[in-house]
Design a protein around this motif. Structure first.
Motif, PDB file in Angstrom:
ATOM      1  N   MET A   1       0.849  -1.188   0.000  1.00  0.00           N
ATOM      2  CA  MET A   1       0.000   0.000   0.000  1.00  0.00           C
ATOM      3  C   MET A   1       0.889   1.244   0.000  1.00  0.00           C
ATOM      4  N   THR A   2       1.009   1.871  -1.161  1.00  0.00           N
ATOM      5  CA  THR A   2       1.828   3.073  -1.255  1.00  0.00           C
ATOM      6  C   THR A   2       0.993   4.196  -1.857  1.00  0.00           C
ATOM      7  N   GLY A   3       1.497   5.402  -1.738  1.00  0.00           N
ATOM      8  CA  GLY A   3       0.792   6.533  -2.341  1.00  0.00           C
ATOM      9  C   GLY A   3       0.730   7.715  -1.400  1.00  0.00           C
ATOM     10  N   ARG A   4      -0.065   8.675  -1.801  1.00  0.00           N
ATOM     11  CA  ARG A   4      -0.188   9.900  -1.026  1.00  0.00           C
ATOM     12  C   ARG A   4      -1.633  10.012  -0.561  1.00  0.00           C
ATOM     13  N   PHE A   5      -1.796  10.285   0.725  1.00  0.00           N
ATOM     14  CA  PHE A   5      -3.131  10.285   1.323  1.00  0.00           C
ATOM     15  C   PHE A   5      -3.305  11.566   2.134  1.00  0.00           C
ATOM     16  N   ASP A   6      -4.432  12.212   1.991  1.00  0.00           N
ATOM     17  CA  ASP A   6      -4.731  13.385   2.805  1.00  0.00           C
ATOM     18  C   ASP A   6      -5.722  12.977   3.880  1.00  0.00           C
ATOM     19  N   THR A   7      -5.373  13.223   5.135  1.00  0.00           N
ATOM     20  CA  THR A   7      -6.322  12.932   6.210  1.00  0.00           C
ATOM     21  C   THR A   7      -6.746  14.252   6.848  1.00  0.00           C
ATOM     22  N   HIS A   8      -7.931  14.231   7.421  1.00  0.00           N
ATOM     23  CA  HIS A   8      -8.526  15.450   7.965  1.00  0.00           C
ATOM     24  C   HIS A   8      -8.817  15.329   9.454  1.00  0.00           C
ATOM     25  N   SER A   9      -8.348  14.240  10.058  1.00  0.00           N
ATOM     26  CA  SER A   9      -8.529  14.046  11.502  1.00  0.00           C
ATOM     27  C   SER A   9      -7.558  12.954  11.949  1.00  0.00           C
ATOM     28  N   GLU A  10      -7.318  12.940  13.254  1.00  0.00           N
ATOM     29  CA  GLU A  10      -6.485  11.864  13.800  1.00  0.00           C
ATOM     30  C   GLU A  10      -7.124  10.500  13.518  1.00  0.00           C
ATOM     31  N   ASP A  11      -8.425  10.412  13.635  1.00  0.00           N
ATOM     32  CA  ASP A  11      -9.106   9.138  13.378  1.00  0.00           C
ATOM     33  C   ASP A  11      -8.829   8.638  11.961  1.00  0.00           C
ATOM     34  N   GLN A  12      -8.845   9.557  11.004  1.00  0.00           N
ATOM     35  CA  GLN A  12      -8.584   9.127   9.619  1.00  0.00           C
ATOM     36  C   GLN A  12      -7.156   8.626   9.462  1.00  0.00           C
ATOM     37  N   THR A  13      -6.230   9.278  10.148  1.00  0.00           N
ATOM     38  CA  THR A  13      -4.833   8.821  10.096  1.00  0.00           C
ATOM     39  C   THR A  13      -4.714   7.428  10.705  1.00  0.00           C
ATOM     40  N   ARG A  14      -5.417   7.228  11.805  1.00  0.00           N
ATOM     41  CA  ARG A  14      -5.373   5.906  12.453  1.00  0.00           C
ATOM     42  C   ARG A  14      -5.983   4.836  11.565  1.00  0.00           C
ATOM     43  N   LEU A  15      -7.057   5.198  10.883  1.00  0.00           N
ATOM     44  CA  LEU A  15      -7.702   4.246   9.982  1.00  0.00           C
ATOM     45  C   LEU A  15      -6.760   3.872   8.832  1.00  0.00           C
ATOM     46  N   LEU A  16      -6.105   4.882   8.258  1.00  0.00           N
ATOM     47  CA  LEU A  16      -5.146   4.630   7.181  1.00  0.00           C
ATOM     48  C   LEU A  16      -4.053   3.679   7.674  1.00  0.00           C
ATOM     49  N   ALA A  17      -3.530   3.951   8.864  1.00  0.00           N
ATOM     50  CA  ALA A  17      -2.459   3.120   9.420  1.00  0.00           C
ATOM     51  C   ALA A  17      -2.955   1.700   9.682  1.00  0.00           C
ATOM     52  N   SER A  18      -4.184   1.573  10.137  1.00  0.00           N
ATOM     53  CA  SER A  18      -4.692   0.221  10.432  1.00  0.00           C
ATOM     54  C   SER A  18      -4.895  -0.556   9.131  1.00  0.00           C
ATOM     55  N   GLN A  19      -5.253   0.155   8.057  1.00  0.00           N
ATOM     56  CA  GLN A  19      -5.362  -0.519   6.759  1.00  0.00           C
ATOM     57  C   GLN A  19      -3.982  -0.960   6.270  1.00  0.00           C
ATOM     58  N   LEU A  20      -2.987  -0.110   6.475  1.00  0.00           N
ATOM     59  CA  LEU A  20      -1.621  -0.495   6.113  1.00  0.00           C
ATOM     60  C   LEU A  20      -1.184  -1.713   6.929  1.00  0.00           C
ATOM     61  N   ALA A  21      -1.511  -1.707   8.216  1.00  0.00           N
ATOM     62  CA  ALA A  21      -1.097  -2.802   9.105  1.00  0.00           C
ATOM     63  C   ALA A  21      -1.574  -4.149   8.585  1.00  0.00           C
ATOM     64  N   ALA A  22      -2.767  -4.159   8.007  1.00  0.00           N
ATOM     65  CA  ALA A  22      -3.338  -5.417   7.522  1.00  0.00           C
ATOM     66  C   ALA A  22      -2.522  -6.004   6.376  1.00  0.00           C
ATOM     67  N   THR A  23      -1.734  -5.162   5.707  1.00  0.00           N
ATOM     68  CA  THR A  23      -0.961  -5.618   4.547  1.00  0.00           C
ATOM     69  C   THR A  23       0.460  -6.040   4.931  1.00  0.00           C
ATOM     70  N   LEU A  24       0.851  -5.840   6.181  1.00  0.00           N
ATOM     71  CA  LEU A  24       2.260  -6.024   6.551  1.00  0.00           C
ATOM     72  C   LEU A  24       2.598  -7.474   6.853  1.00  0.00           C
TER      73      LEU A  24
END
Ligand code: ADP
Ligand code: MG
Length: 147
Positions: A1-24
């Motif tokens: 999972m690579t690319g550029r992502f814009d988040t608008h809240s801490e929750d969105q950042t956490r969600l992005l990270a948790s999605q990345l975690a699933a791929t690791l």
């Protein structure tokens, strides 16, 4: 999972990270750069969430350097090098077996004296208020490994 992502809240950042975690996969190393307050620790909290930990446990390890979390899908090792001028991952007391079997997330990787082969580079830029731009990219597989 690579690319550029814009988040608008801490929750969105956490969600992005948790999605990345699933791929690791075991042995993944994530290098998290960005200014103080950018959201590196928030990102690690999201990783922990994605790996199945109780994220209330995840705090900034600024005073302890290394925190290990076990009991999720993969162990998570959270390293914060902020207080060091220069650091070598081989010399800061990571358990190499846990590192090889788990996910290592490093805040302030600029302090590392050498690169980590195959690491995932995550850059968080503060766009003001709750806006963050997060770039996730794979680094070249050549270079140095932790082991
Ligand atoms: P760092 O570890 O990079 O110093 P922290 O994760 O400790 O930063 O803190 C980030 C701060 O920014 C938190 O207070 C968090 O609530 C806030 N914040 C606001 N918007 C965001 C966002 N989009 N993503 C992450 N954190 C955000
Ligand atoms: Mg932090």
């Amino acid at each position: 999972m690579t690319g550029r992502f814009d988040t608008h809240s801490e929750d969105q950042t956490r969600l992005l990270a948790s999605q990345l975690a699933a791929t690791l996969a075991p042995g993944a190393v994530l290098l998290l750069s960005g200014d103080l307050g950018a959201g590196k620790t928030a990102f690690v909290r999201g990783l922990a969430e994605g790996l199945g930990f109780d994220t209330r446990e995840v705090t900034s390890p600024t005073f302890t350097l290394v925190h290990e979390y076990r009991g999720g899908r993969l162990p998570l090792i959270h390293v914060d090098l902020y207080r060091l001028d220069r650091a070598d991952l081989d010399e800061i007391g990571l358990d190499p077996d846990v590192a090889a079997d788990g996910v290592v997330a490093v805040e302030w990787p600029e302090r590392l004296v050498r690169g980590v082969r195959g690491a995932i580079a995550i850059r968080i830029e503060d766009g003001g208020e709750d806006e963050r731009r997060i770039t996730i990219e794979a680094t070249p597989v050549s270079g140095y490994s932790m082991r």
